[in-house]
Design a protein around this motif. Structure first.
Motif: not given
Ligand code: GCB
Length: 595
Positions: A187, A351, A376-377, A414-415, A472, A474, A478, A502, A547, A552, A557, A567, A569
């Protein structure tokens, strides 16, 4: 063997042969920047690699062979660097030419270098970062390859540079790949190109290429590495009245230790000392801070005192200063000033490794840092090549920033999904960090286990290996609505410091409406209030990095009129305008509300 595979094993081979030592770029180095306008050719079909029948030819001979070869001896008449447009280096290509906005593929770069050798001097060609992989040629020689878009690498070119004009040519490719780090899916914007400084570094025959400084609370250890020979090494910290001369062994290493009680570096007082390191012919200087960091139970102790990490997560992008990747100190300064205004003492540099300028300036300004690599992921945990690549990126980051007091946390991922392959992969990376740098904390941003919504559980075998419980979450974005923060009951393992790596949600700056409407500033403001209240109840809480700081670019997105490839956020938008949520965090950090 299939062409890509061959190329990638060649790249891997070179990557694993890179020296374990860093080439420190600091004061005293005689450097010429090769920054400026470089000619470029976009090559989406990799014409420079494939023959028309798609067989592997000797890698890129034609392209590395200077313009004369180009013009006169190849049939690639379309490819003429002399009459090509230019790109600014450092700089990504996506933000410099509208046609390259989404481009992922190959680009050839050329820079002509006027060079005059000096007897008794060696020359290194140093790249701060090239995304994602590249092959580097100078005159008619392929110097080597590099993979990993965010860390430095270099080649000795003493015997290749000639008097007068030299042609430096790079094949750069930013295609994503299933076995790469990061992998196909992430992302952020996949900015391609020579994104950080390119330097020609001139050094004597025997030179100080690397040093490592450590502080254990009562003494300072310095290990200096000479390249090209041995001899006496003198280290001096004038303000502390410390000076020692030690003879390096055959391996070029000189070790020394000083009893000392320097003023401690900390966010409120980011004190740095001058250090100078000399050998018979070489001299470098740097600024270093002294601090200790460790955990005790569920506390993080900085200089033996509990510290609370008032953080924010940041990408290496500051669009209001410059479209695309940050290119210089000015660009990163803007991000750091906003983080100061927010009241932060801590940054999660997400990241992937950010630039050295970012890390050094953050240190001067008093930020504690979390640095990470782009595991990542869901990368290919089962592949040895993928592992070697990740470890190489990790070691390049550790080497470059080994002497930065600001960096207190190395994060490996990350995640990532909870599988045995991933545990083995990340476990190995963590062991590598422990062996290379036992002085810092190790972390990984994990996810909550798929739970009953109201009873999220933090459970992951990886947490047995890390120093922190970082995750992290949300809730309110989410997962559910902001008000749900009042009723969820968390299960978080005890005994280690908890850092929320996050949380957050999206809002378009200036989009006002009801607290129930996603993407409004009011929704985000409420989300932050509710999340902070909830997070502050977590036992063992030692910090957080919302976050994130700034909207960015991300191709994931596309929502028209709201996201438009950003994004959303950020606590500020890409133009630097502050959303209401910014002030929620600012007040929280200023008044320590809820804590
Ligand atoms: C996350 C990721 C981050 C994303 C963010 C999002 O969990 O670690 O890289 O940009 O969520 O905005 O969904």
């Amino acid at each position: 063997m299939e062409m890509r595979k061959l190329l990638s094993s060649l790249i891997l081979l070179v990557a694993t042969l890179l020296p374990a030592r860093a080439l420190i770029v600091t004061e005293g180095r005689v450097c010429v920047s090769l920054g400026g306008q470089w000619n470029y050719i976009v090559d989406p079909m990799d014409t420079g690699i494939f023959k028309y029948q798609m067989q592997l030819q000797k890698p890129h001979k034609r392209y590395f062979a200077d313009r004369h070869f180009f013009r006169d001896k190849t049939k690639l008449i379309e490819y003429d660097f002399d009459n090509c447009p230019t790109l600014q280096v450092p700089g990504d290509w996506n933000s410099q030419n509208d046609k390259l906005y989404f481009y992922e593929g190959s680009v050839w770069y050329r820079r002509l270098i006027d060079f005059h050798p000096v007897a008794g001097r060696r020359t290194f060609l140093y790249f701060g970062a090239v995304n994602y992989q590249c092959m580097v040629g100078l005159n008619n020689t392929i110097l080597g390859t590099h993979k990993g878009g965010f860390t430095p690498f270099w080649f000795e070119v003493t015997d290749i540079l000639k008097e007068g004009e030299n042609a430096l040519i790079l094949w750069v490719n930013n295609s994503r790949g299933a076995n790469e780090v990061p992998t196909l899916n992430f992302d952020w914007w996949n900015y391609g190109g020579i994104t950080r400084d390119v330097l020609l570094i001139s050094v004597p025959e025997v030179f100080v290429n690397d040093y490592r400084i450590t502080f254990d609370g009562s003494s300072i250890g310095v290990s200096v590495h000479l390249d090209g020979g041995s001899g006496n090494v003198t280290v001096e910290l004038p303000e502390l009245g410390l000076k020692k001369k030690v003879c390096a062994g055959k391996d070029g290493i000189a070790e020394m230790r000083f009893k000392a009680s320097p003023e401690r570096w900390c966010p409120e007082h980011p004190k740095l000392y001058d250090i100078s390191i000399s050998s018979a012919e070489d001299h470098i200087a740097d600024r270093v801070g002294f601090r200790t960091v460790r955990t005790e139970g569920d506390k993080i102790l900085l200089n033996d005192k509990a510290v609370f990490l008032k953080g924010v997560a940041v990408h290496d992008e500051n669009i209001s200063a410059n479209p695309g990747r940050c290119r210089n100190e000015q660009d990163v300064r803007g991000l750091l000033e906003t983080a100061k205004e927010l009241g932060c003492n801590f940054l999660r540099l997400a990241h992937y490794p950010h630039s050295e300028q970012m890390v050094r300036l953050a240190e001067e300004m008093g930020f504690l840092l979390w640095e990470e690599i782009p595991c990542y992921w869901n990368i290919n945990w089962a592949s040895e090549e993928t592992y070697a690549n990740a470890e190489n990126q990790l070691m390049e980051m550790l080497g470059r920033d080994a002497n930065r007091a600001a960096t207190i946390i190395w994060s490996v991922a990350n995640e990532t999904p909870r599988t045995p392959e991933r545990l083995a992969f990340l476990g190995k990376l963590i062991a590598k960090i422990r062996e290379t740098d036992p002085t810092r904390l190790v972390s990984a941003a994990i996810q909550k286990a798929k739970p009953d919504f109201y009873h999220p559980i933090i459970e992951d075998e990886l947490l047995d290996l890390t120093d922190l419980i970082s995750f992290n979450q949300y809730i309110g974005w989410y997962d559910g609505k902001p008000a749900d923060c009042d009723s969820v009951v968390w299960t978080i393992p005890a005994g280690k410091p908890v850092v929320i790596s996050e949380f957050g949600g999206g809002a378009l700056y200036g989009n006002h409406g009801s607290e129930d409407e996603m993407f409004t500033e009011e929704y985000l403001e409420l989300l932050y209030r509710k999340n902070i209240e909830m997070i502050c109840k977590f036992p063992g809480l030692c910090g957080l990095s919302p976050w994130c700081l700034k909207d960015f670019r991300s191709p994931k997105r596309p929502l028209v009129g709201i996201q438009d490839d950003f994004n959303r956020k950020g606590l500020i938008d890409e133009q630097g305008r502050h959303k209401k949520a910014f002030y929620v965090v600012k007040d929280f950090y200023r008044f320590s509300l809820f804590l």
